[in-house]
Design a protein around this motif. Sequence first.
Motif, PDB file in Angstrom:
ATOM      1  N   ARG A 145      34.655  -4.784 -48.632  1.00 26.65           N
ATOM      2  CA  ARG A 145      33.647  -3.918 -49.239  1.00 26.65           C
ATOM      3  C   ARG A 145      32.267  -4.538 -49.034  1.00 26.65           C
ATOM      4  O   ARG A 145      32.133  -5.695 -48.645  1.00 26.65           O
ATOM      5  N   THR A 146      31.264  -3.714 -49.303  1.00 25.04           N
ATOM      6  CA  THR A 146      29.897  -4.200 -49.437  1.00 25.04           C
ATOM      7  C   THR A 146      29.518  -4.105 -50.903  1.00 25.04           C
ATOM      8  O   THR A 146      29.790  -3.092 -51.565  1.00 25.04           O
ATOM      9  N   GLN A 147      28.906  -5.136 -51.403  1.00 26.63           N
ATOM     10  CA  GLN A 147      28.606  -5.230 -52.830  1.00 26.63           C
ATOM     11  C   GLN A 147      27.190  -5.756 -53.002  1.00 26.63           C
ATOM     12  O   GLN A 147      26.724  -6.600 -52.231  1.00 26.63           O
ATOM     13  N   SER A 148      26.510  -5.245 -54.007  1.00 21.86           N
ATOM     14  CA  SER A 148      25.120  -5.623 -54.261  1.00 21.86           C
ATOM     15  C   SER A 148      25.049  -6.636 -55.391  1.00 21.86           C
ATOM     16  O   SER A 148      25.753  -6.502 -56.398  1.00 21.86           O
ATOM     17  N   VAL A 149      24.212  -7.622 -55.199  1.00 20.41           N
ATOM     18  CA  VAL A 149      23.898  -8.611 -56.236  1.00 20.41           C
ATOM     19  C   VAL A 149      22.379  -8.636 -56.397  1.00 20.41           C
ATOM     20  O   VAL A 149      21.634  -8.266 -55.481  1.00 20.41           O
ATOM     21  N   PHE A 150      21.948  -9.054 -57.557  1.00 18.00           N
ATOM     22  CA  PHE A 150      20.525  -9.077 -57.867  1.00 18.00           C
ATOM     23  C   PHE A 150      20.063 -10.523 -57.949  1.00 18.00           C
ATOM     24  O   PHE A 150      20.591 -11.326 -58.731  1.00 18.00           O
ATOM     25  N   LEU A 151      19.078 -10.841 -57.117  1.00 18.15           N
ATOM     26  CA  LEU A 151      18.522 -12.179 -57.052  1.00 18.15           C
ATOM     27  C   LEU A 151      17.042 -12.126 -57.416  1.00 18.15           C
ATOM     28  O   LEU A 151      16.373 -11.103 -57.209  1.00 18.15           O
ATOM     29  N   THR A 152      16.543 -13.212 -57.940  1.00 20.64           N
ATOM     30  CA  THR A 152      15.148 -13.311 -58.344  1.00 20.64           C
ATOM     31  C   THR A 152      14.477 -14.432 -57.565  1.00 20.64           C
ATOM     32  O   THR A 152      15.111 -15.408 -57.154  1.00 20.64           O
TER      33      THR A 152
ATOM     34  N   GLN B  27      15.810 -18.485 -57.300  1.00 24.37           N
ATOM     35  CA  GLN B  27      16.830 -18.901 -58.246  1.00 24.37           C
ATOM     36  C   GLN B  27      18.212 -18.587 -57.677  1.00 24.37           C
ATOM     37  O   GLN B  27      18.469 -17.465 -57.228  1.00 24.37           O
ATOM     38  N   ALA B  28      19.085 -19.608 -57.682  1.00 22.08           N
ATOM     39  CA  ALA B  28      20.434 -19.445 -57.162  1.00 22.08           C
ATOM     40  C   ALA B  28      21.309 -18.739 -58.183  1.00 22.08           C
ATOM     41  O   ALA B  28      21.113 -18.842 -59.396  1.00 22.08           O
ATOM     42  N   GLN B  29      22.287 -18.032 -57.665  1.00 23.98           N
ATOM     43  CA  GLN B  29      23.193 -17.269 -58.520  1.00 23.98           C
ATOM     44  C   GLN B  29      24.574 -17.248 -57.883  1.00 23.98           C
ATOM     45  O   GLN B  29      24.705 -17.193 -56.656  1.00 23.98           O
ATOM     46  N   ALA B  30      25.600 -17.272 -58.721  1.00 23.06           N
ATOM     47  CA  ALA B  30      26.981 -17.178 -58.251  1.00 23.06           C
ATOM     48  C   ALA B  30      27.481 -15.751 -58.413  1.00 23.06           C
ATOM     49  O   ALA B  30      27.058 -15.025 -59.317  1.00 23.06           O
ATOM     50  N   CYS B  31      28.396 -15.358 -57.519  1.00 22.15           N
ATOM     51  CA  CYS B  31      28.942 -14.006 -57.583  1.00 22.15           C
ATOM     52  C   CYS B  31      30.306 -13.985 -56.906  1.00 22.15           C
ATOM     53  O   CYS B  31      30.707 -14.936 -56.236  1.00 22.15           O
ATOM     54  N   LEU B  32      30.986 -12.891 -57.072  1.00 19.01           N
ATOM     55  CA  LEU B  32      32.321 -12.691 -56.497  1.00 19.01           C
ATOM     56  C   LEU B  32      32.323 -11.356 -55.777  1.00 19.01           C
ATOM     57  O   LEU B  32      32.055 -10.309 -56.380  1.00 19.01           O
TER      58      LEU B  32
ATOM     59  N   ALA C  47       1.691 -12.877 -57.714  1.00 19.40           N
ATOM     60  CA  ALA C  47       1.902 -14.319 -57.633  1.00 19.40           C
ATOM     61  C   ALA C  47       2.173 -14.895 -59.012  1.00 19.40           C
ATOM     62  O   ALA C  47       1.519 -14.549 -59.996  1.00 19.40           O
ATOM     63  N   GLY C  48       3.170 -15.785 -59.065  1.00 16.14           N
ATOM     64  CA  GLY C  48       3.523 -16.424 -60.320  1.00 16.14           C
ATOM     65  C   GLY C  48       4.468 -15.640 -61.196  1.00 16.14           C
ATOM     66  O   GLY C  48       4.868 -16.123 -62.256  1.00 16.14           O
ATOM     67  N   GLU C  49       4.849 -14.419 -60.792  1.00 16.80           N
ATOM     68  CA  GLU C  49       5.761 -13.588 -61.577  1.00 16.80           C
ATOM     69  C   GLU C  49       7.071 -13.398 -60.821  1.00 16.80           C
ATOM     70  O   GLU C  49       7.098 -13.360 -59.586  1.00 16.80           O
ATOM     71  N   GLU C  50       8.109 -13.262 -61.576  1.00 15.73           N
ATOM     72  CA  GLU C  50       9.449 -13.162 -61.000  1.00 15.73           C
ATOM     73  C   GLU C  50       9.682 -11.771 -60.428  1.00 15.73           C
ATOM     74  O   GLU C  50       9.423 -10.760 -61.089  1.00 15.73           O
ATOM     75  N   ALA C  51      10.151 -11.733 -59.190  1.00 17.74           N
ATOM     76  CA  ALA C  51      10.482 -10.475 -58.519  1.00 17.74           C
ATOM     77  C   ALA C  51      11.991 -10.366 -58.370  1.00 17.74           C
ATOM     78  O   ALA C  51      12.675 -11.365 -58.115  1.00 17.74           O
ATOM     79  N   VAL C  52      12.511  -9.171 -58.513  1.00 18.26           N
ATOM     80  CA  VAL C  52      13.948  -8.915 -58.464  1.00 18.26           C
ATOM     81  C   VAL C  52      14.262  -8.207 -57.140  1.00 18.26           C
ATOM     82  O   VAL C  52      13.589  -7.245 -56.766  1.00 18.26           O
ATOM     83  N   PHE C  53      15.312  -8.681 -56.468  1.00 22.09           N
ATOM     84  CA  PHE C  53      15.743  -8.108 -55.198  1.00 22.09           C
ATOM     85  C   PHE C  53      17.215  -7.718 -55.303  1.00 22.09           C
ATOM     86  O   PHE C  53      18.010  -8.413 -55.944  1.00 22.09           O
ATOM     87  N   ARG C  54      17.536  -6.623 -54.659  1.00 25.73           N
ATOM     88  CA  ARG C  54      18.931  -6.209 -54.527  1.00 25.73           C
ATOM     89  C   ARG C  54      19.415  -6.602 -53.145  1.00 25.73           C
ATOM     90  O   ARG C  54      18.946  -6.094 -52.133  1.00 25.73           O
ATOM     91  N   VAL C  55      20.387  -7.519 -53.115  1.00 24.65           N
ATOM     92  CA  VAL C  55      20.931  -8.044 -51.863  1.00 24.65           C
ATOM     93  C   VAL C  55      22.320  -7.463 -51.670  1.00 24.65           C
ATOM     94  O   VAL C  55      23.180  -7.565 -52.554  1.00 24.65           O
ATOM     95  N   THR C  56      22.538  -6.837 -50.533  1.00 31.40           N
ATOM     96  CA  THR C  56      23.822  -6.244 -50.192  1.00 31.40           C
ATOM     97  C   THR C  56      24.609  -7.232 -49.338  1.00 31.40           C
ATOM     98  O   THR C  56      24.160  -7.645 -48.259  1.00 31.40           O
ATOM     99  N   LEU C  57      25.791  -7.613 -49.824  1.00 31.05           N
ATOM    100  CA  LEU C  57      26.650  -8.583 -49.142  1.00 31.05           C
ATOM    101  C   LEU C  57      27.895  -7.882 -48.603  1.00 31.05           C
ATOM    102  O   LEU C  57      28.389  -6.924 -49.197  1.00 31.05           O
ATOM    103  N   GLN C  58      28.399  -8.399 -47.503  1.00 35.11           N
ATOM    104  CA  GLN C  58      29.535  -7.798 -46.804  1.00 35.11           C
ATOM    105  C   GLN C  58      30.724  -8.762 -46.794  1.00 35.11           C
ATOM    106  O   GLN C  58      30.571  -9.953 -46.535  1.00 35.11           O
TER     107      GLN C  58
END
Length: 917
Positions: free
Chosen positions: A338-345, A328-333, A293-304
Motif C-alpha cells: 500500500r501507499t500510506q501518508s505520514v505527517f512530518l514537521t 523532527q524525526a518520527q516513527a511509523c508503520l 521562518a522559525g515556525e513549524e511547518a507540517v508536511f504530508r509524506v506519502t510512503l510506498q
Amino acid sequence: MDRTRILAGIASTLGELGYHRKKAYVLKELLGGLIPALVEARKRGAAEMGIHPAASLASLDAAVLGARGRPSQLPFGDNEMGVHGFLNMVCHAHGIDFAHRAGTGPHSEATPELKVDGSEHIFKVSPDDAEAVNERAIHQVSAKAFGSVERKMDILRLCIHICEALPDLEGVLDFSAELLRTSGSGIAPGPDDSNGSPALSIDEQLRLWANISRTVGAAQQLGLEHLAADYWDDFLVRGVDMIPSTSNHPVSHAKDDLDTVAQSTANAATGPFLYNPFSQNDPVKSSKPLIVAGEEAVFRVTLQNLYDFDLEIESIRLGSTENDCDAQAQACLIGPYRTQSVFLTATWSKSGSTNVSGCMAKIKGCRERWFPLFDKPWSLKPDIKVSPSHRHLSQSVQPPQAEDRPRKKESRASRGPVPSTVGLDIISALPNVVLTNISLPQSAIMLLEGETKSFKMTLYNTSKSVSADLVLPTFEDSTATQFQAALANKELTQSDLYELESAAASKSLRWLRESDDANPVIRPGEEITLEIEIIGKPGLSGASIQISYAHLGVPRSELKDHFYTRQLSIPLTITVNASIDLTRTDLLPFDPSSAWQNQQRQSTHSRPPSATKSETSVPTRRPLSMSTRPKSAKPTSSENRFQALLSRISLSPDDTSHCLLCLDCRNSWPTPLSVSIQVRSPTPSATQSPTSTSPKHTDASKLTYTVHESLQPGHTKRILLLLPRVRLPTAHRPIPSIAAKKQFIVPSAPQASRAAQLATRKAFWYREELLRSLHATWTEESTQRTGSINMRRIGLSHRMVEVYMLPEVGVEMSLAVSPHALDDDPDTGDDVALERFAPTGYAVPLSTPLTLTAVVTNRSRAPIHPVLRLQPRVAGEQQQHVALDVGGKFLVHGLLQRVLPVLGPGERSEGVELGVV
C-alpha cells in the motif's frame, strides 16, 4: 570433498574457455554440494561445544567469539574473504551485480549517503544520491532482462543458506536484502497500476523479513552495531505535500493594496462590492508554498511499501537543499502492499528559497539512508531492436541523424526515474495574534431592525519577538451572498439595480476607530481592544470579522515591495427581529388654504396696533382641511397633533404648496415602541446625486418638524406628514450606479420606450429627494433601545410623483381695488375693503372696479416664451357652456390672452393687470 574439487576445476576451466553459462550452471551445483557439508560441520562444531545444532545464530557466534576474543577484534581471514569472493563470483555469473548498490557488496564499506552539518537533525542533502538511485534503478530493471529471475532467486537462497551455515551475519543481511530487491518489480507504480507485486510468495517474504530482523538483533547482542541491511526499494518516498494552516497562513500583498483599502475605507458608500484585498480569506495561488521562518511547518509524506509484510520505520524526517532545516524525526508503520501518508514537521530558521527533495529514513534492520522523492510513476521501457532485414523500414519512417543520437550516458539518465523537489519560500517571521476575549456571550447577539449596538474584543500577540504594526479589520455578513445573487440578474431595471446596490452598500459592521490616523500596534506579549459597531439589517443571520495583521517594520510610505499578512477570523451569530414595518404609503394633494392662513396669522400678530383700516382684513375662518365637529365635542389627540402641525407649516411667504404623506406603521415587536419621524426642508440644490438612504445625524438648520407616535404591539397606525412640494430641474438625468466602474453590459430584457425611461428616471429622482427629507427612528421606552426605520421601502407611483412635483410653470394671481376707483370717489375709498378668506378666494363688493394681477414664474432650467390666457368662469360650475356665459356676472376690461416676454430659468414675469367689475 572430492566432488567439490572436481566441480571447482570444471568451473575454472569453463571460465577460461569462455563458456560462462556452463560455468554458472556448474557453480550452482557446487553451491548445492557445499550446503550439506557446511551443515554437517555446524552440527559437529555444536556437539563439540555442547550447543544444540538448532540454536540461533547469536548463540553460535557467541561461542565462536568467546574463543576468539572481543567482537570488535574479530579477524576475517583469507578463507572467509575467499568464500565471499566466491559467492560474489557466482552471483555475477548469474547476472546478480552488487556494484550498483549503496555499498560494493558484502563486507564492503557503505558509501556516504548524507552530508551531515553539525547535528543529527540539521542537514543538507547531496545531489549525487539522486543520480546514484537513478543508475541503480536502471541497472536493476535492466538486469531482469538478463537470465532467469527464478534462477537468480535460487542462487541468492543458496548464498543465504551458506552464510547461515558459516555463520556470517553480514552475508545473511546482504543476500536477504538482495533477494527481496531481485524479486521486486523495481518500478514506481501509479495509483491504478497493479504490476508492483514481488515474485516471492507471501510466506517467503515474511520469512526473509523475520530473518533480517532476527539477524540484526543477534548482531546487536554481539556488539556489532554497524551491521544492517541495505533497504531494497529506492522508491520509498512517493509524495511530499505541505499542509497549509487553516487559520494563520500567510497571504502575499502588494504595496498598492494598502492604498486600495484606504480608499475603500474613506469612500465606504461608493460601492457595495468594492475590491478589498484584505477581505480574501484564501491565500493567493502561488508556484511555491509559503513558510514562516522559525515556525513549524507540517508536511504530508506519502510512503510506498510494495511487499506483503508490515514495514516498520524507526525514524523518518524531511531533508532540504540550499537552506538549513530542523526536521523532527518520527516513527511509523506502513502496512503491506500500500501507499500510506505520514505527517512530518520541520522548521527553517532563515528566510529564502529552499527545496524539499526527499527524506532521511531508518527502516528496522536496515541502514539509515537518503530516499529521494519520486512522485511520478516510472517503469523502464525496453529497448526495441530491429533486425537487419527490417532496418530499411525503420529508416524510411525516421531517417537517422548524427546530431539526434545522444551519448550513451545521457540516454540512460533520460530513461531513468526523475527525482522531484518541492519548492518552498521561507519568509521572515510574522506575529501570531489570537482572540482572548469578546464582550458578546458565546459570540452571539440579538438586534431589532435598525438597531445599533457595539461590542469589544481583545487581541493578544503570542509572538515573543515580532510586533503587529499593521492591523486591518474587514467584515463579511450573510446578506452579501444574497445581494450578489440578486445583482447577477441581468433583467433588473436601473432603479432596481440601484436599490440593491444601495442596500448592499450599507455595511452591517463598522470599526469604531479613535481617529482615522490611529494605527493600532500589538507589541510582543501585549494586547489591544477593538470596538466594533453592528447594525441590524433584515436577513442578517451571521457575520465574520477578519483581522488582517502583519509586521512591516517600516512606515507604510516607505514600504518598497510586497508584504505578507495573516488573518484571524471571528465568526458571529446574529439574530435580527422585526421592529417597525411600513405596510403602506401614499402621497395626497393638500389644500394650500391652511398655509395661507398661517401666513396671515403671523402677519396679524406682528402688525403694530396703529395699522390702517384700509389694509385687507383677515377674517377668522376654519381651515378647509380640518374636519367639522360640533363645538361641544372635544378634539382627539391625533387631531390636536395635526392642528399643531398645520400651525407650523408655511411660515415663509414663498412656501405655500404642500402635499400629504400617509405612512401606515406596524409594530412587530411584542413591546410598545415610540416612532419619531423628522421632516427636513428640501435641499437648495436638487442636482446633487443621492449618496445615502437616511442621514444618521440631524441637521437642525434643515429640520422643519418632528412627529411622535406610540404604537402598541401588533397595532398599525397611520401617520400623516405635510411635505413641501419640490421641483427638480434635472429629474431626467440617468440613474447612477453605486458600484465601481464596470463594463457596460447590454441587458437581456427588452428595452423600454423613451417615454417610459424618462418616467422611471423622474420617479427615481423625486423619490430620492423625498427620502432625503425624511428620517425616522423608533424607541423602546422600557429598555431605552433605539434604532432607525428604513424609509427606502417608500415607493412612488406616477400619480404620487405628480402630487409631489411642483409644476414647471407657476402662476400667482391676486385681486385688489382699482386705483382709478379711489381717484374717482376719494370719500368712499376708505370704506372699500376686500375680504380675503383663501389664497384665491375674495369677497368683493358689487360695481367696484378691481384689478387682477397675474405673475408667471419659470421653474425649469431652460428659457420659455409664455403666452398667458385668462379664462373667466363661474366658481363651482364645471360645465363648459355655463363657464363661458359670464357676461351677466362681471365685466372684463382688457385682453384675456397676452404674449409675455421670454423668461429665463428661475425668472418671474412682471405683473399682468386686468380690470374686472
